[in-house]
Design an enzyme around this catalytic site. Sequence first.
Site, PDB file in Angstrom:
ATOM      1  N   LYS A   1       0.864  -1.188   0.000  1.00  7.46           N
ATOM      2  CA  LYS A   1       0.000   0.000   0.000  1.00  7.46           C
ATOM      3  C   LYS A   1       0.899   1.237   0.000  1.00  7.46           C
ATOM      4  CE  LYS A   1      -3.809   1.898   2.824  1.00  7.46           C
ATOM      5  NZ  LYS A   1      -4.607   1.646   4.042  1.00  7.46           N
TER       6      LYS A   1
ATOM      7  N   SER B   1      -9.442   1.578   3.213  1.00 10.06           N
ATOM      8  CA  SER B   1      -8.637   2.382   2.322  1.00 10.06           C
ATOM      9  C   SER B   1      -7.639   1.588   1.480  1.00 10.06           C
ATOM     10  CB  SER B   1      -7.873   3.429   3.126  1.00 10.06           C
ATOM     11  OG  SER B   1      -6.980   2.815   4.036  1.00 10.06           O
TER      12      SER B   1
ATOM     13  N   SER C   1      -9.505  -0.805   7.342  1.00  9.61           N
ATOM     14  CA  SER C   1      -8.967  -0.591   5.987  1.00  9.61           C
ATOM     15  C   SER C   1      -8.277  -1.789   5.343  1.00  9.61           C
ATOM     16  CB  SER C   1      -8.011   0.598   5.986  1.00  9.61           C
ATOM     17  OG  SER C   1      -8.744   1.793   6.083  1.00  9.61           O
TER      18      SER C   1
END
Lengths: 453, 66
Positions: free
Chosen positions: A81, A156, A180
């Site tokens: 990420k 996210s 997330s």
Amino acid sequence: MTAPLHFHSITELAPLIAAGRVSSEDLTRACLEEIEAHDRALHAFITVLGASALAQARELDAEIAAGRCRGPLHGVPISLKDLIDQAGVPTTAASRVREGHVAGSDAVVTARLRDAGAVLIGKTNLHEFAFGTTSDDTAFGAVRNPHDPSRSPGGSSGGSAVALVTGMSVASVGTDTGGSIRIPSAACGIVGLKPAWGEVPCDGVVPLCESLDHVGPMARSVADAWLLYLVLRGTPTSAQWPLPAPRPVTGLRLGVPRGYFHEVLDEEVRARFAASLAWLRQAGAQVVDVAIAHAAGTPPVYLHTSLPEAAAYHAESLAAAPERYTRNVRLRLELGRYVLAEDYVRAQAARAVLRREVDAALEGCDALVLPTLPIPAPPVGAASVEVAGTRQPVRAMMLRLTQLFNLTGHPAISLPIGETAGGLPCGLQMVGRPGDTEGLLAVAAACESRVMA
Amino acid sequence: MTVEEWMAAASADAERRGLADLAPLLESLAESTRALRHAGWERIPPAPEPPGAADRRGPSDGGSPR
């Protein structure tokens, strides 16, 4: 094996790579081809590290040829990420605020993956600064759900989930502040683990809310998530590879928190969850109802914790360049500046109450089980959705069932449990005892084949 | 400070700063603050900790995440 190799799990690939029957270079090239073919439409990646990943893969292949295998992650393409530092590569956090940033060194977790032989294939897209659950407020284009590109992949860590589903990487590392990792895992049909709080270091990871932030794996199976978790935690996998055979489901005692957790549920999600419980019962698990008395108080506690913590981190750049944030993220950060200190303190006292109640619910149980998301993936950009005849805000729905365990720090994992009639995945969340992530993984591994429809 | 006093001050400040778009979010936050304050958290006595509990403490106990 019928699917192409880059769609297989780490546990399937590891022995083939170790034996020299599959090359890391071929595997990496296959992932890069998927990125080339599909990412213009899906926006899963912000930075693709084609040349360096292939060079790394060739070096790792040479090590295998020389008789050295670093462990199960050796030669496996893994994405990060884009909140996690990788030396020499920008960490954008999906924001124009970070324009020009290049990480000077690896985050602790990146260094551990590198040492374990993972091929670092690229940095994945996310909700800007991880401050959202839909991955559509980003400077790099809204991430699209591969099951239906008109839908959000959740967030996210949306890009990481999409990368796994589409074969762009074999696994990924995400972060989880209110759900997330688990939210996009459920929305895209993969496994996502939020370890117990504090177990995996956050050094070199852009923070959102320091007392809620977790780093963890996103993978295609519980075993893969387990292997990645061991590496992220800093445990040599050589001591634990191969993993022990899954324990039997018979004799497991699973607690189902009711009330708040079942009050607002999409009917298809409710049906998938009920089917999973039925399969687990049939396999010999004891399924019992448990209570978390103040669960309905979770959203205000989360809000009064997360908003001011996020605003504190962003205070300087909010003052200097507010226009560089996406509108929604900027407004939520500004909102955080208005939370009174006395209410933040009240929220921390409430967290302690919630932690005790979750601990009590786990007494005598191997894990708690509940849906991960109350709804299937919402349309990209939607502010509200219809749930069981009522209009509900998307953000509140996405966080509703996951944020409690960020407040309490319990380990939690999401497993795929099949799809709606429209082909959108649903997730089952399992929550483990305090500090016992491996215990949770053992329970999840036992249940995995029973619930993965 | 009551939620109403807070709301009046926050709204005035947001307006002064040209953040008119914050108004609906401040309304939601005010509602959430009322819920936080009225949930009766402070009246719930802490249970005695079992032996070894300190070793398993999570983020709500003020430990360091890093």
